[in-house]
Design a protein around this motif. Sequence first.
Motif, PDB file in Angstrom:
ATOM      1  N   ASP A   1      10.290   0.851   8.102  1.00  0.00           N
ATOM      2  CA  ASP A   1      11.116  -0.346   8.233  1.00  0.00           C
ATOM      3  C   ASP A   1      12.365  -0.100   9.075  1.00  0.00           C
ATOM      4  O   ASP A   1      13.302  -0.886   9.046  1.00  0.00           O
ATOM      5  CB  ASP A   1      11.466  -0.933   6.853  1.00  0.00           C
ATOM      6  CG  ASP A   1      12.104   0.089   5.925  1.00  0.00           C
ATOM      7  OD1 ASP A   1      12.285   1.248   6.346  1.00  0.00           O
ATOM      8  OD2 ASP A   1      12.421  -0.267   4.771  1.00  0.00           O
TER       9      ASP A   1
ATOM     10  N   VAL B   1       3.727  12.022   7.217  1.00  0.00           N
ATOM     11  CA  VAL B   1       4.171  11.682   5.862  1.00  0.00           C
ATOM     12  C   VAL B   1       3.979  10.185   5.612  1.00  0.00           C
ATOM     13  O   VAL B   1       3.516   9.776   4.553  1.00  0.00           O
ATOM     14  CB  VAL B   1       5.644  12.096   5.654  1.00  0.00           C
ATOM     15  CG1 VAL B   1       6.177  11.574   4.335  1.00  0.00           C
ATOM     16  CG2 VAL B   1       5.788  13.612   5.719  1.00  0.00           C
ATOM     17  N   ARG B   2       4.311   9.375   6.621  1.00  0.00           N
ATOM     18  CA  ARG B   2       4.127   7.920   6.477  1.00  0.00           C
ATOM     19  C   ARG B   2       2.673   7.576   6.226  1.00  0.00           C
ATOM     20  O   ARG B   2       2.361   6.796   5.328  1.00  0.00           O
ATOM     21  CB  ARG B   2       4.592   7.202   7.756  1.00  0.00           C
ATOM     22  CG  ARG B   2       6.080   6.953   7.780  1.00  0.00           C
ATOM     23  CD  ARG B   2       6.462   6.127   9.006  1.00  0.00           C
ATOM     24  NE  ARG B   2       7.889   6.210   9.211  1.00  0.00           N
ATOM     25  CZ  ARG B   2       8.468   6.438  10.386  1.00  0.00           C
ATOM     26  NH1 ARG B   2       7.735   6.601  11.473  1.00  0.00           N
ATOM     27  NH2 ARG B   2       9.769   6.500  10.465  1.00  0.00           N
TER      28      ARG B   2
ATOM     29  N   GLU C   1      -5.999  10.907  -0.237  1.00  0.00           N
ATOM     30  CA  GLU C   1      -6.003   9.644  -0.957  1.00  0.00           C
ATOM     31  C   GLU C   1      -6.309   9.855  -2.444  1.00  0.00           C
ATOM     32  O   GLU C   1      -5.671   9.266  -3.308  1.00  0.00           O
ATOM     33  CB  GLU C   1      -7.024   8.700  -0.324  1.00  0.00           C
ATOM     34  CG  GLU C   1      -6.825   7.266  -0.759  1.00  0.00           C
ATOM     35  CD  GLU C   1      -7.903   6.346  -0.213  1.00  0.00           C
ATOM     36  OE1 GLU C   1      -8.294   6.517   0.955  1.00  0.00           O
ATOM     37  OE2 GLU C   1      -8.353   5.471  -0.966  1.00  0.00           O
TER      38      GLU C   1
ATOM     39  N   VAL D   1      -3.148  11.201  -4.166  1.00  0.00           N
ATOM     40  CA  VAL D   1      -2.094  10.201  -4.277  1.00  0.00           C
ATOM     41  C   VAL D   1      -2.465   9.106  -5.280  1.00  0.00           C
ATOM     42  O   VAL D   1      -1.617   8.580  -5.987  1.00  0.00           O
ATOM     43  CB  VAL D   1      -1.768   9.635  -2.873  1.00  0.00           C
ATOM     44  CG1 VAL D   1      -0.860   8.446  -2.964  1.00  0.00           C
ATOM     45  CG2 VAL D   1      -1.146  10.706  -1.996  1.00  0.00           C
ATOM     46  N   GLU D   2      -3.760   8.789  -5.357  1.00  0.00           N
ATOM     47  CA  GLU D   2      -4.189   7.762  -6.315  1.00  0.00           C
ATOM     48  C   GLU D   2      -4.183   8.262  -7.748  1.00  0.00           C
ATOM     49  O   GLU D   2      -4.036   7.486  -8.686  1.00  0.00           O
ATOM     50  CB  GLU D   2      -5.605   7.277  -5.960  1.00  0.00           C
ATOM     51  CG  GLU D   2      -5.622   6.338  -4.778  1.00  0.00           C
ATOM     52  CD  GLU D   2      -7.028   5.851  -4.445  1.00  0.00           C
ATOM     53  OE1 GLU D   2      -7.990   6.382  -5.033  1.00  0.00           O
ATOM     54  OE2 GLU D   2      -7.140   4.959  -3.601  1.00  0.00           O
TER      55      GLU D   2
ATOM     56  N   VAL E   1       0.507  17.606  -3.565  1.00  0.00           N
ATOM     57  CA  VAL E   1       0.971  16.616  -2.588  1.00  0.00           C
ATOM     58  C   VAL E   1       2.115  17.203  -1.762  1.00  0.00           C
ATOM     59  O   VAL E   1       2.146  17.072  -0.537  1.00  0.00           O
ATOM     60  CB  VAL E   1       1.409  15.325  -3.320  1.00  0.00           C
ATOM     61  CG1 VAL E   1       2.279  14.462  -2.443  1.00  0.00           C
ATOM     62  CG2 VAL E   1       0.177  14.543  -3.759  1.00  0.00           C
TER      63      VAL E   1
ATOM     64  N   ILE F   1       2.330  17.781   2.470  1.00  0.00           N
ATOM     65  CA  ILE F   1       3.268  17.158   3.425  1.00  0.00           C
ATOM     66  C   ILE F   1       4.319  18.157   3.908  1.00  0.00           C
ATOM     67  O   ILE F   1       5.161  17.832   4.732  1.00  0.00           O
ATOM     68  CB  ILE F   1       3.973  15.902   2.844  1.00  0.00           C
ATOM     69  CG1 ILE F   1       4.794  16.229   1.595  1.00  0.00           C
ATOM     70  CG2 ILE F   1       2.966  14.803   2.566  1.00  0.00           C
ATOM     71  CD1 ILE F   1       5.717  15.099   1.173  1.00  0.00           C
TER      72      ILE F   1
ATOM     73  N   PHE G   1       1.298   8.642   2.656  1.00  0.00           N
ATOM     74  CA  PHE G   1       1.627   7.791   1.512  1.00  0.00           C
ATOM     75  C   PHE G   1       1.452   6.301   1.797  1.00  0.00           C
ATOM     76  O   PHE G   1       1.686   5.466   0.921  1.00  0.00           O
ATOM     77  CB  PHE G   1       3.078   8.019   1.069  1.00  0.00           C
ATOM     78  CG  PHE G   1       3.339   9.361   0.436  1.00  0.00           C
ATOM     79  CD1 PHE G   1       2.779   9.687  -0.787  1.00  0.00           C
ATOM     80  CD2 PHE G   1       4.162  10.285   1.047  1.00  0.00           C
ATOM     81  CE1 PHE G   1       3.034  10.918  -1.389  1.00  0.00           C
ATOM     82  CE2 PHE G   1       4.420  11.518   0.460  1.00  0.00           C
ATOM     83  CZ  PHE G   1       3.852  11.835  -0.762  1.00  0.00           C
ATOM     84  N   GLY G   2       1.087   5.961   3.030  1.00  0.00           N
ATOM     85  CA  GLY G   2       1.014   4.550   3.395  1.00  0.00           C
ATOM     86  C   GLY G   2       2.381   3.884   3.405  1.00  0.00           C
ATOM     87  O   GLY G   2       2.532   2.738   2.985  1.00  0.00           O
ATOM     88  N   ILE G   3       3.371   4.610   3.892  1.00  0.00           N
ATOM     89  CA  ILE G   3       4.737   4.076   3.914  1.00  0.00           C
ATOM     90  C   ILE G   3       4.923   3.210   5.157  1.00  0.00           C
ATOM     91  O   ILE G   3       4.564   3.622   6.259  1.00  0.00           O
ATOM     92  CB  ILE G   3       5.769   5.231   3.935  1.00  0.00           C
ATOM     93  CG1 ILE G   3       5.655   6.071   2.665  1.00  0.00           C
ATOM     94  CG2 ILE G   3       7.185   4.705   4.130  1.00  0.00           C
ATOM     95  CD1 ILE G   3       6.406   7.381   2.730  1.00  0.00           C
ATOM     96  N   ASP G   4       5.464   2.020   4.965  1.00  0.00           N
ATOM     97  CA  ASP G   4       5.785   1.167   6.111  1.00  0.00           C
ATOM     98  C   ASP G   4       7.114   1.594   6.696  1.00  0.00           C
ATOM     99  O   ASP G   4       8.107   1.682   5.989  1.00  0.00           O
ATOM    100  CB  ASP G   4       5.879  -0.300   5.670  1.00  0.00           C
ATOM    101  CG  ASP G   4       4.504  -0.884   5.410  1.00  0.00           C
ATOM    102  OD1 ASP G   4       3.577  -0.558   6.185  1.00  0.00           O
ATOM    103  OD2 ASP G   4       4.356  -1.645   4.433  1.00  0.00           O
TER     104      ASP G   4
ATOM    105  N   VAL H   1       7.165  13.190  10.473  1.00  0.00           N
ATOM    106  CA  VAL H   1       7.490  11.949   9.768  1.00  0.00           C
ATOM    107  C   VAL H   1       6.282  10.997   9.788  1.00  0.00           C
ATOM    108  O   VAL H   1       5.968  10.356   8.786  1.00  0.00           O
ATOM    109  CB  VAL H   1       8.723  11.275  10.409  1.00  0.00           C
ATOM    110  CG1 VAL H   1       9.019   9.943   9.743  1.00  0.00           C
ATOM    111  CG2 VAL H   1       9.940  12.179  10.311  1.00  0.00           C
TER     112      VAL H   1
ATOM    113  N   HIS I   1       0.830  -1.197   0.000  1.00  0.00           N
ATOM    114  CA  HIS I   1       0.000   0.000   0.000  1.00  0.00           C
ATOM    115  C   HIS I   1       0.871   1.256   0.000  1.00  0.00           C
ATOM    116  O   HIS I   1       0.385   2.353   0.163  1.00  0.00           O
ATOM    117  CB  HIS I   1      -0.942  -0.024   1.203  1.00  0.00           C
ATOM    118  CG  HIS I   1      -0.209  -0.185   2.506  1.00  0.00           C
ATOM    119  ND1 HIS I   1       0.248  -1.396   2.938  1.00  0.00           N
ATOM    120  CD2 HIS I   1       0.165   0.711   3.424  1.00  0.00           C
ATOM    121  CE1 HIS I   1       0.870  -1.227   4.102  1.00  0.00           C
ATOM    122  NE2 HIS I   1       0.837   0.035   4.406  1.00  0.00           N
ATOM    123  N   ASP I   2       2.183   1.083  -0.134  1.00  0.00           N
ATOM    124  CA  ASP I   2       3.095   2.224  -0.153  1.00  0.00           C
ATOM    125  C   ASP I   2       2.938   2.975  -1.484  1.00  0.00           C
ATOM    126  O   ASP I   2       3.403   2.527  -2.521  1.00  0.00           O
ATOM    127  CB  ASP I   2       4.540   1.732   0.015  1.00  0.00           C
ATOM    128  CG  ASP I   2       5.539   2.884  -0.005  1.00  0.00           C
ATOM    129  OD1 ASP I   2       5.154   4.013  -0.366  1.00  0.00           O
ATOM    130  OD2 ASP I   2       6.711   2.644   0.342  1.00  0.00           O
TER     131      ASP I   2
END
Lengths: 210, 184
Positions: free
Chosen positions: B161, B152-153, B115, B118-119, B140, B144, B156-159, B149, A22-23
């Motif tokens: 890590d 922002v995550r 959303e 971004v889509e 966009v 942001i 964008f739906g950033i995981d 942080v 979903h990123d």
Amino acid sequence: MENPSKFTVLSSSKGNNVPDSHDRLGGLPEHVVHHIISFLGANDIARLSFASKGCRQICISSPYLYFDVDFASHECATKCSQFKEFLSKFLRSRNGQLIQLLRFRWLCDSCECSNERPYDSWICDALGCNVKELDIGYRIDEQNRLALPISANWLCFLEVARTEFAGLLHKFHLASNIGFSRGLIAEIITSLWGIYWRLGSLPAAHHSKG
Amino acid sequence: MSSSAENPTLTTEITKPSTEIATETAQSAKKINLKTSDDQIFEVEESVAMEFATVKSFFEDAPSSTDTVPLPNVPAKPFSQVIEFCKEQIKFKANPDETEKKKSNSEFVKEKTNEDLVEMIPVANYLEIKDLLDVLNQAVADRIQNRSVEYVRSFFGIDNDFTSEEEALLREEHAWAFEDVDED
């Protein structure tokens, strides 16, 4: 899907990197992410680079960089050195990938930091990345005269250089290996703030010492 | 991605004849069918479809082939909004007015959710609609700008890590970057 020939035509040139996660940022082509970054304000790229390891990579390769820090002297010690380390490391991680625009504002009240002139190495690193446009601002005073570490060799790479100085400008001398015309220096002296010059207007291989 | 069944407004909105565009392109009111990745058919004016460079070059490469053009990378939801944008853009082609165009563009993005924006970006990129891509990327970035942080995550739906130790260290070592950030 019932028409495979059209499907191929429309998808062949583009590479379907549809993200399986979903990123939404990681699913975009790099040039699109860099385009987004080009609109970001000061230090936004630093925060974006902390979002994930993938983000860090894409930020490091961005041709658009904008950092702005303003330290009061009492809190300078750690933050200053942290910022210096961050930016140096960031620029070196690029391994020479082209920088379209490097913009930084570096305002620190501490004399110690000013004497160190960390921006010299940032500018040199940026030049190593064939930077096209430099937009830099730092405090300048008696101890810390204007001397940009740019040699004539770099002029052909740079399209625009822009500097802004904060504080008092008592004296300054320009790096002796670039020729600046007297007119240009007069223009620089006239305005303490928002000094702007285009290297394109410099006389090529002109060596009059101002 | 939403399925076709739960979005009834979508098809009605797109298929209804657009009077503004019909008047401008009276001589060629040809319609083109575009099929999205989730199997929805959009019937759009040719003039609108030609705003999509990808579709345009498809027709240039194979002018005789027709009926339905599949857009395998394009889901219906963002696509309907992309069409909305292009319909507006076409009006400015006939009557160039930069101020009005900017106003219309900023209104377009203003009413879109994070959303939505971004889509639409991958769709605008895939269809090579440069103006829209410019508008979206700027929008966009504006959203942001000066955000945390975490914001922002989630934007964008950033995981994340980074391990919690790595993250703590990042924060400690880059205090300057975390200062004066807008509240989420």
